[in-house]
Design a protein around this motif. Structure first.
Motif, PDB file in Angstrom:
ATOM      1  N   ASP A   1     -28.291  12.766  35.591  1.00 37.76           N
ATOM      2  CA  ASP A   1     -27.877  11.985  34.442  1.00 37.76           C
ATOM      3  C   ASP A   1     -26.439  11.478  34.552  1.00 37.76           C
ATOM      4  N   ASP A   2     -25.739  11.924  35.575  1.00 34.94           N
ATOM      5  CA  ASP A   2     -24.369  11.410  35.720  1.00 34.94           C
ATOM      6  C   ASP A   2     -24.174  10.682  37.054  1.00 34.94           C
ATOM      7  N   GLU A   3     -25.269  10.362  37.745  1.00 33.51           N
ATOM      8  CA  GLU A   3     -25.139   9.673  39.018  1.00 33.51           C
ATOM      9  C   GLU A   3     -24.449   8.321  38.859  1.00 33.51           C
ATOM     10  N   SER A   4     -24.696   7.655  37.733  1.00 26.26           N
ATOM     11  CA  SER A   4     -24.050   6.361  37.516  1.00 26.26           C
ATOM     12  C   SER A   4     -22.537   6.521  37.419  1.00 26.26           C
ATOM     13  N   ASP A   5     -22.071   7.633  36.821  1.00 23.54           N
ATOM     14  CA  ASP A   5     -20.628   7.893  36.751  1.00 23.54           C
ATOM     15  C   ASP A   5     -20.075   8.118  38.151  1.00 23.54           C
ATOM     16  N   HIS A   6     -20.793   8.897  38.937  1.00 28.54           N
ATOM     17  CA  HIS A   6     -20.358   9.203  40.294  1.00 28.54           C
ATOM     18  C   HIS A   6     -20.208   7.925  41.119  1.00 28.54           C
ATOM     19  N   LEU A   7     -21.207   7.074  41.056  1.00 28.77           N
ATOM     20  CA  LEU A   7     -21.165   5.834  41.825  1.00 28.77           C
ATOM     21  C   LEU A   7     -20.068   4.901  41.319  1.00 28.77           C
ATOM     22  N   ALA A   8     -19.853   4.879  39.997  1.00 28.67           N
ATOM     23  CA  ALA A   8     -18.811   4.020  39.431  1.00 28.67           C
ATOM     24  C   ALA A   8     -17.430   4.466  39.906  1.00 28.67           C
ATOM     25  N   LEU A   9     -17.211   5.782  39.973  1.00 37.39           N
ATOM     26  CA  LEU A   9     -15.922   6.292  40.442  1.00 37.39           C
ATOM     27  C   LEU A   9     -15.712   5.984  41.922  1.00 37.39           C
ATOM     28  N   LEU A  10     -16.792   6.089  42.702  1.00 34.48           N
ATOM     29  CA  LEU A  10     -16.666   5.744  44.121  1.00 34.48           C
ATOM     30  C   LEU A  10     -16.344   4.260  44.293  1.00 34.48           C
ATOM     31  N   ASP A  11     -16.957   3.446  43.465  1.00 34.59           N
ATOM     32  CA  ASP A  11     -16.659   2.017  43.523  1.00 34.59           C
ATOM     33  C   ASP A  11     -15.209   1.749  43.109  1.00 34.59           C
ATOM     34  N   PHE A  12     -14.748   2.487  42.102  1.00 28.55           N
ATOM     35  CA  PHE A  12     -13.335   2.377  41.696  1.00 28.55           C
ATOM     36  C   PHE A  12     -12.423   2.736  42.870  1.00 28.55           C
ATOM     37  N   LYS A  13     -12.768   3.802  43.561  1.00 28.97           N
ATOM     38  CA  LYS A  13     -11.996   4.241  44.726  1.00 28.97           C
ATOM     39  C   LYS A  13     -11.973   3.173  45.811  1.00 28.97           C
TER      40      LYS A  13
ATOM     41  N   ILE B   1     -16.725  -0.142  36.274  1.00 29.76           N
ATOM     42  CA  ILE B   1     -16.120   0.745  35.281  1.00 29.76           C
ATOM     43  C   ILE B   1     -16.911   0.700  33.981  1.00 29.76           C
ATOM     44  N   GLY B   2     -17.654  -0.400  33.782  1.00 35.45           N
ATOM     45  CA  GLY B   2     -18.475  -0.515  32.587  1.00 35.45           C
ATOM     46  C   GLY B   2     -19.630   0.461  32.559  1.00 35.45           C
ATOM     47  N   ASN B   3     -19.939   1.113  33.706  1.00 37.77           N
ATOM     48  CA  ASN B   3     -21.009   2.110  33.748  1.00 37.77           C
ATOM     49  C   ASN B   3     -20.555   3.478  33.286  1.00 37.77           C
ATOM     50  N   LEU B   4     -19.239   3.663  33.111  1.00 43.85           N
ATOM     51  CA  LEU B   4     -18.725   4.951  32.604  1.00 43.85           C
ATOM     52  C   LEU B   4     -18.806   4.934  31.084  1.00 43.85           C
ATOM     53  N   THR B   5     -20.013   4.898  30.581  1.00 42.40           N
ATOM     54  CA  THR B   5     -20.244   4.577  29.172  1.00 42.40           C
ATOM     55  C   THR B   5     -19.810   5.671  28.210  1.00 42.40           C
ATOM     56  N   TYR B   6     -19.455   6.855  28.735  1.00 42.27           N
ATOM     57  CA  TYR B   6     -18.979   7.930  27.857  1.00 42.27           C
ATOM     58  C   TYR B   6     -17.443   7.952  27.763  1.00 42.27           C
ATOM     59  N   LEU B   7     -16.802   7.004  28.427  1.00 42.17           N
ATOM     60  CA  LEU B   7     -15.342   6.985  28.411  1.00 42.17           C
ATOM     61  C   LEU B   7     -14.816   6.792  27.002  1.00 42.17           C
ATOM     62  N   THR B   8     -13.848   7.642  26.645  1.00 43.27           N
ATOM     63  CA  THR B   8     -13.111   7.466  25.385  1.00 43.27           C
ATOM     64  C   THR B   8     -11.662   7.068  25.643  1.00 43.27           C
ATOM     65  N   GLY B   9     -11.182   7.293  26.872  1.00 41.62           N
ATOM     66  CA  GLY B   9      -9.799   6.952  27.157  1.00 41.62           C
ATOM     67  C   GLY B   9      -9.585   6.523  28.603  1.00 41.62           C
ATOM     68  N   ILE B  10      -8.815   5.453  28.801  1.00 44.17           N
ATOM     69  CA  ILE B  10      -8.404   4.986  30.141  1.00 44.17           C
ATOM     70  C   ILE B  10      -6.893   4.818  30.124  1.00 44.17           C
ATOM     71  N   ASN B  11      -6.228   5.470  31.069  1.00 43.85           N
ATOM     72  CA  ASN B  11      -4.781   5.332  31.185  1.00 43.85           C
ATOM     73  C   ASN B  11      -4.419   5.044  32.640  1.00 43.85           C
ATOM     74  N   LEU B  12      -4.110   3.784  32.919  1.00 41.90           N
ATOM     75  CA  LEU B  12      -3.701   3.357  34.257  1.00 41.90           C
ATOM     76  C   LEU B  12      -2.259   2.852  34.239  1.00 41.90           C
ATOM     77  N   LYS B  13      -1.522   3.271  33.268  1.00 40.34           N
ATOM     78  CA  LYS B  13      -0.145   2.799  33.081  1.00 40.34           C
ATOM     79  C   LYS B  13       0.720   3.079  34.313  1.00 40.34           C
ATOM     80  N   ASN B  14       1.689   2.169  34.555  1.00 38.65           N
ATOM     81  CA  ASN B  14       2.678   2.341  35.619  1.00 38.65           C
ATOM     82  C   ASN B  14       2.045   2.450  37.001  1.00 38.65           C
ATOM     83  N   ASN B  15       1.233   1.467  37.352  1.00 42.98           N
ATOM     84  CA  ASN B  15       0.706   1.337  38.699  1.00 42.98           C
ATOM     85  C   ASN B  15       0.893  -0.118  39.123  1.00 42.98           C
ATOM     86  N   SER B  16       0.128  -0.549  40.091  1.00 44.41           N
ATOM     87  CA  SER B  16       0.240  -1.937  40.560  1.00 44.41           C
ATOM     88  C   SER B  16      -1.133  -2.594  40.622  1.00 44.41           C
ATOM     89  N   PHE B  17      -1.971  -2.332  39.641  1.00 45.78           N
ATOM     90  CA  PHE B  17      -3.277  -2.970  39.592  1.00 45.78           C
ATOM     91  C   PHE B  17      -3.117  -4.461  39.306  1.00 45.78           C
TER      92      PHE B  17
END
Length: 947
Positions: free
Chosen positions: A15-27, A80-96
Motif C-alpha cells: 500500500d505504500d509502493e507508490s510512495d517508495h517509487l515517488a521518492l526514488l523519482d525525487f532522488k 511528488i503528487g503521488n505522495l498523497t498523504y503528505l501534510t508538509g513539504i519543506n525544501l527551504k534553502n536549497n537550489s531547486f
C-alpha cells in the motif's frame, strides 16, 4: 545463502509502493548533492527511515518531507503528487529550479508548503488551489513570474501567505480579503502594481502586513488602517502618495513596526502615533513630509529605531529640534536618523539626555548652526555620529573625547574652528574620522596616534599648520586613505610614513612641506594613489619608490625635485597618471611604440558598428596591443576614424583607453586601410563581466563588490576629465559597459570615441557649458543608455553622458541590463531601483557579486518553520546600516540622481565624482561588520512562536 540474504531485505509494503517509487523519482531528479544526502536513500532501510522523511506509524505512508538547507539542486518530479498523504513539504534553502509541478495540487492533505530560498521559476501552479487544507504557504525568494492565480481564492484556511521576493506581476487580488484566518500577508519585493485593495481591510486578524518594494500606487484606503490587530505594517518603497490619516495611531493601536519609507507621502507626521505605546520601529525615511516633528514623543518608551531621513521636515528656524527634549523618555532608542531635512536652529542641550543605548545619531545635511553642546556623557554607547553638511561652528568640545565607543565621526563640511582637541585621541575605537572642509587651525594633535584602529583620516581643506606628527603619519592601521591636503603644514615628511604599509591613498598635496621625500615611503607597497604636489620637496626622487608597483597615479608636480626621472616608472604596469611637471627633473619615461602585423579570425577580440578589434604584438618589443580596423564600407566609418583621431591624439588620462598610434594607408589589395592601435585590455569589457556567456570560463567572470566600486570610480574620473579638464569639453555619446575596458589589474578604461563630440560653444560659466547648440541630435549611441531627449531631437550635452553613467551604475550593481525582459509595462531599471531603496537594496543587487555580510548568517535555523521566514523578513528591514549596504544605497542613489527631468536638475560631473569618491574612499573594507548591532530587533518577534 545468497538467495536467503536477498529475501531478508526489508520489503516495500504494497500500500505504500507508490510512495517508495515517488521518492526514488525525487532522488533521480537531484543533480547536485554535495552532502551526499541522497546516498542515504537506499534499500538498506525502509524509506520511512530515510533522511528527511517522516511517515505515519500506522499507515507507513509519507507525511512530511523535510530537506531544508541540504544544498540540494535539481527539479521537482511530478511524481511528488503521488505522495498523497503528505501534510508538509519543506525544501527551504536549497537550489531547486524549474517550475513547481502542477501535480502538487493532488496533495489534498497538504497543510504546510515551504519552498522559500530556491530558484523555482515559471508560474505558481494553479492546481495548488485543490489543497484546500493548506494553512502555510511560503515561496519566498525564488524566480516566480506571472500573476497570483485566481484559483487561490479557494485557499480559505491560509494563515501564512508569503510570496515575497519574486517577480510576480499584476495587481493584488481583492479576494485575499476573504482569508479571514490570515495572520501574515507578505508580498514584498515583487512587481505588483495598482492600488492596495480596500477588501484587505476585512482581514481583522492580520498581524503582519508587508507589501513593500512593489510598484503600487494611489493612496491607502481607510479600511486598511482599521485592521487593529496589525503589529507590523510595511508599504515602503512603492509609489504611494497622499497624506497619512491623522488618526492612524488610534486605528492601529497594536503597532510595533510602521514602515512607509520611500514613497511620496506628503503632509504632516500623524500626531496620533504618540498614542501607540508599543511602537518601537518607526520609519518615514525618503518621503515628502513637511512640518514639525510632534513634540509628544514621550509615550514611545520602547522606541528603538526612529528614521526621518531625507524629508522636508523642519522650518529652517530656531526650535525645529525641540522635539529632542521629549525623546529623553525613549530609553531604548538605538538609531535616530534625522539626516537631510530642513531642521534649523541649534543643537539643543537635551541631546545629552538621549538614550544611553543610542548607537547611531544622524543629523547631517541640515541647516543646524551653533556649536556642539557640552555634557554628552549620556551618549557613551554612541558608535556613529554624523554631523556633516551643516553650518556648525565654533570649537569642538573636549567632551567629545568621552564618547569612547565611537567608530565613525563625521564633522566635515561645516564651519568648525579653533584647534583640534587632543581629547579625540581618547576615541581609540575610531575607524573613520572626517574633519575636512572646516576652519580648524593650529597643529595636528599628537594624541591621534592613540587611534590605532583608524582606517580613514581626512583633515583636508582646513587652516592647519605646524609639522605632521610622526604619531599620526605612522598609524599602521590606516589602510584606506590619509588625506591632509590643502592646509599649511610645514616641515619634512616624517620617516614614520613607512609604517603605512597597507595604505592605498596618501594625499599631502598643497601644503608647505619641504625636505627630501623619505626613502621609507618605499615601504608603503599597497599604495595606489600618491599625491605630494604643490609643496617644496627637494632632492631626487628616491630609488626606493621602485617597490610601489601597484601605483595607479603619482603626482609630484610643482615641487623643487631635481635629478633624473627614474626609469623604473616604466615598469609600473598599473600606472595611468604620472605628473612630474614644474620640477628640475630631466630625462624621459620610455613609452610603447611600434606597428602591427596580421589580422585573422583567431585574433579577433571584438567588433562593432564601425570596425573590428584584433589582438596583436608589437615587433619592436613584444608588447601586446589591440588594433581597431575601421570598416570603411560602413556608412560613417571614415568619419568615425577621423573623430577618434581628433579626440584621442590629445587625450591623456589613466582611465581613458590610450592610443599608441594610428594608421591610414592601403592594404595588400590597394583598398583604403585605417586603424587605431591601443593598449591591450587583457580582461576584456565590463559587459563581458556583468553578463558572461555560458562557457567554460563563465564561472570565473564574477566582479566583486570592491571591483565594481573601483570601476565605477574609474569611469567617473574619465568623464570628469573629458567634460571639465580637457582643453575643449567632450561628450562621449556612447557610454555603456561594452565601451568600458579592463586591464590586467581590473582598472577601467573608457574607449570608443567614434560618436564623441566637442562642446564647441562651452564657456567658463558652468551653467552654460552643458549644451551644444551646433549639433542637433539624431538618435545616437545605444538607445537604452542615452537620455530620452536625444530621441526627440534634443541637443547633445554633457548631461547625456551623466545619464549614461547613471544607467551604467545601476546595471553594474543590479546585474540587470536596462533592456531586461522584466522592464516592461512602465517598469524601468530606474524605477526598479527606486522601489528598493534604501532598506531593500539587498533584494535587487546582482546575486553573482561576491562579498561577505555578517547579516547573512542564518540565526533562525532552530526556530520553527512557520516563524523563521517572518523573522528573516523582519530582520531584513533593519540590516541596512552595515557598511556594505550603506555603500550600495549611496551608489545607487547617485545613479538615480543622474536621471534628471530637466537640465538644471541634473547632477553636475564634479558632483558625481565627488560623491562617488566619498563612497569609494570610505567603504573599501566592505566585509567588516557594521558598528550597529543589526540583530537588536530579533528578540522582539520571538513572541510569534505562540501563534
Amino acid at each position: 545463502m545468497s538467495s536467503s540474504l536477498k529475501s531478508a531485505r526489508i520489503p516495500a509494503y504494497a500500500d505504500d509502493e507508490s510512495d517508495h517509487l515517488a521518492l526514488l523519482d525525487f532522488k533521480n531528479r537531484i543533480s547536485e548533492d554535495p552532502l551526499q544526502i541522497m546516498n542515504l536513500w537506499n534499500d538498506s532501510a525502509h524509506f520511512c527511515n530515510w533522511f528527511g522523511v517522516t511517515c505515519s506509524p500506522s499507515t507507513k505512508r509519507v507525511m512530511v518531507l523535510n530537506l531544508q538547507a541540504q544544498r540540494l539542486s535539481g527539479s521537482i518530479t511530478p511524481s511528488i503528487g503521488n505522495l498523497t498523504y503528505l501534510t508538509g513539504i519543506n525544501l527551504k534553502n536549497n537550489s531547486f529550479y524549474d517550475e513547481i509541478p502542477q501535480e502538487v495540487g493532488r496533495l489534498r492533505r497538504l497543510q504546510h508548503l515551504n519552498l522559500s530560498y530556491n530558484s523555482f521559476g515559471g508560474n505558481l501552479p494553479s492546481n495548488l488551489s485543490h489543497c484546500t487544507q493548506l494553512r502555510v504557504l511560503h515561496v519566498v525568494d525564488n524566480k516566480l513570474v506571472g500573476h497570483i492565480p485566481k484559483q487561490f481564492n479557494l485557499l480559505l484556511k491560509l494563515v501564512f501567505l508569503q510570496l515575497a521576493r519574486n517577480n510576480l506581476i499584476g495587481s493584488i487580488p481583492a479576494w485575499i480579503g476573504n482569508f479571514s484566518l490570515l495572520y501574515v500577508l507578505s508580498l514584498y519585493r515583487n512587481i505588483l502594481k495598482g492600488s492596495i485593495p480596500s477588501e484587505l481591510g476585512r482581514l481583522s486578524g492580520l498581524r503582519f502586513f508587508s507589501l513593500a518594494v512593489n510598484n503600487l500606487s494611489g493612496t491607502i484606503s481607510p479600511p486598511i488602517y482599521n485592521i487593529s490587530s496589525i503589529y507590523h505594517f510595511s508599504v515602503a518603497a512603492n509609489l504611494l502618495h497622499g497624506s497619512l490619516p491623522p488618526n492612524v495611531g488610534l486605528t492601529l493601536p497594536n503597532l510595533e513596526r510602521f514602515f512607509v519609507d520611500l514613497n511620496s507621502f506628503i503632509g504632516h507626521i500623524p500626531v496620533s502615533l504618540s498614542n501607540v505605546s508599543r511602537l518601537y520601529m518607526l520609519d518615514f525615511g525618503e518621503n515628502g513630509l513637511t512640518g514639525t516633528v510632534p513634540q509628544n514623543l514621550e509615550s514611545f518608551h520602547d522606541l528603538v529605531h526612529l528614521n526621518f531621513y531625507d524629508n522636508s521636515l523642519g522650518n529652517r528656524k530656531v526650535g525645529d529640534l525641540n522635539f529632542l527634549d521629549f525623546l529623553a523618555n525613549c530609553t531604548s532608542l538605538k538609531v535616530l536618523a534625522l539626516d537631510f531635512n530642513q531642521f534649523g536652529g541649534v543643537l539643543p542641550n537635551s541631546i545629552a539626555n538621549l538614550s544611553s543605548r543610542l548607537r547611531w545619531l544622524g543629523l547631517g545635511g541640515n541647516i543646524i548652526r551653533g556649536g556642539i553642546p557640552n555634557g554628552n556623557d549620556n551618549l557613551v554607547n554612541l558608535t556613529d555620529l554624523e554631523l556633516h553638511g551643516n553650518y556648525l561652528s565654533g570649537p569642538l568640545p573636549n567632551a567629545l573625547g568621552k564618547l569612547q565607543q565611537l567608530r565613525v565621526l563625521y564633522l566635515n563640511n561645516n564651519k568648525f574652528s579653533g584647534s583640534i582637541p587632543s581629547s579625540l585621541g581618547n576615541l581609540t575605537k575610531l575607524i573613520k574620522l572626517f574633519m575636512d572642509e572646516n576652519k580648524f587651525e593650529g597643529s595636528i594633535p599628537l594624541s591621534l596616534g592613540n587611534c590605532q584602529d583608524l582606517l580613514e583620516l581626512n583633515l583636508s581643506s582646513n587652516n592647519l599648520n605646524g609639522t605632521i606628527p610622526k604619531q599620526a603619519i605612522g598609524l599602521s592601521s590606516l589602510s584606506i586613505y590619509l588625506v591632509m591636503s590643502h592646509n599649511s603644514l610645514t616641515g619634512t615628511l616624517p620617516f614614520e610614513v613607512g609604517n603605512l604599509k597597507n595604505l592605498w591613498k596618501l594625499d599631502l598635496s598643497e601644503n608647505r612641506l619641504s625636505g627630501e621625500i623619505p626613502a621609507s615611503l618605499g615601504s608603503c607597497t599597497s599604495l595606489v594613489s600618491l599625491h605630494l604636489e604643490v609643496n617644496s620637496f627637494e632632492g631626487a626622487i628616491p630609488p626606493s619608490l621602485k617597490t610601489l608597483r601597484g601605483l595607479n597615479e603619482i603626482d609630484l608636480s610643482r615641487n623643487n625635485l631635481s635629478g633624473q626621472i627614474p626609469e623604473f616608472f616604466s615598469k609600473f604596469l598599473s600606472l595611468k597618471h604620472l605628473n612630474l611637471s614644474h620640477n628640475d627633473l630631466f630625462g624621459k619615461v620610455p613609452k610603447l611604440s611600434g606597428s602591427t602585423n596580421g589580422f585573422s579570425v583567431d585574433n579577433l577580440i571584438g567588433s562593432g558598428s564601425f570596425g573590428s578589434v584584433y589582438k596583436g604584438v608589437l615587433s619592436s618589443n613584444g608588447a601586446v596591443i589591440a588594433v581597431k580596423v575601421l570598416n570603411l564600407q560602413q556608412r560613417g566609418g571614415s568619419k568615425s576614424f577621423v573623430n577618434e583621431c581628433n579626440f584621442l591624439r590629445s587625450l591623456r588620462h589613466r582611465n581613458l583607453l590610450m592610443v599608441i598610434t594610428a594608421c591610414s594607408s592601403v592594404d595588400h589589395q590597394r583598398n583604403d586601410f585605417k586603424s587605431l592601435v591601443f593598449q591591450f585590455m587583457s580582461n576584456g569589457s565590463l559587459d563581458q563581466w556583468l553578463h558572461p556567456i555560458e562557457d567554460e570560463q563563465h564561472q570565473c567572470k564574477r566582479l566583486s563588490f570592491i571591483q565594481r566600486l573601483n570601476i565605477a570610480m574609474d569611469v567617473a574620473y574619465a568623464l570628469q576629465y573629458i567634460h571639465l579638464h580637457f582643453q575643449t569639453p567632450i561628450v562621449h555619446c556612447d557610454l555603456k559597459p561594452s565601451n568600458v575596458l579592463l586591464n590586467e589589474d581590473m582598472v577601467a578604461h573608457v574607449g570608443d570615441y567614434g560618436l564623441a563630440k566637442f562642446v564647441i560653444d562651452a564657456s567658463h560659466n558652468p551653467s552654460k557649458n552643458q549644451s551644444m547648440s551646433d549639433f542637433s541630435v539624431a538618435l545616437k549611441g545605444s538607445i537604452e543608455y542615452i537620455p530620452p531627449e536625444y530621441g526627440m531631437g534634443g541637443q547633445i550635452s554633457i548631461l547625456g553622458d551623466i545619464y549614461s553613467y547613471g544607467v551604467l551604475l545601476l546595471e553594474m550593481f543590479t546585474g540587470k541590463r536596462p533592456t531586461d525582459d522584466m522592464f516592461k509595462e512602465g517598469l524601468s531599471i530606474q524605477k526598479f531601483t527606486v522601489m528598493a531603496l534604501p532598506y531593500r537594496v539587498m533584494d535587487i543587487v546582482d546575486l553573482s557579486m561576491p562579498f561577505e555580510e555578517n547579516e547573512d548568517d542564518d540565526e533562525t535555523n532552530n526556530v520553527d518553520i512557520e516563524e523563521s521566514a517572518i523573522i528573516e523578513e523582519v530582520d531584513h528591514h533593519f540590516n541596512t546600516r552595515s557598511r556594505v549596504v550603506h555603500c550600495l544605497i549611496s551608489v545607487l542613489q547617485i545613479g538615480l540622481l543622474c536621471f534628471a527631468t530637466s537640465p538644471h536638475e541634473c547632477l553636475p560631473t564634479n558632483d558625481v565624482v565627488n560623491k562617488m569618491r566619498a563612497i569609494t574612499d570610505t567603504f573599501p573594507e566592505v566585509r567588516h561588520a557594521s558598528p550597529i548591532d543589526e540583530n537588536i530587533y530579533l528578540g522582539r518577534v520571538e513572541d510569534s512562536r505562540n501563534w
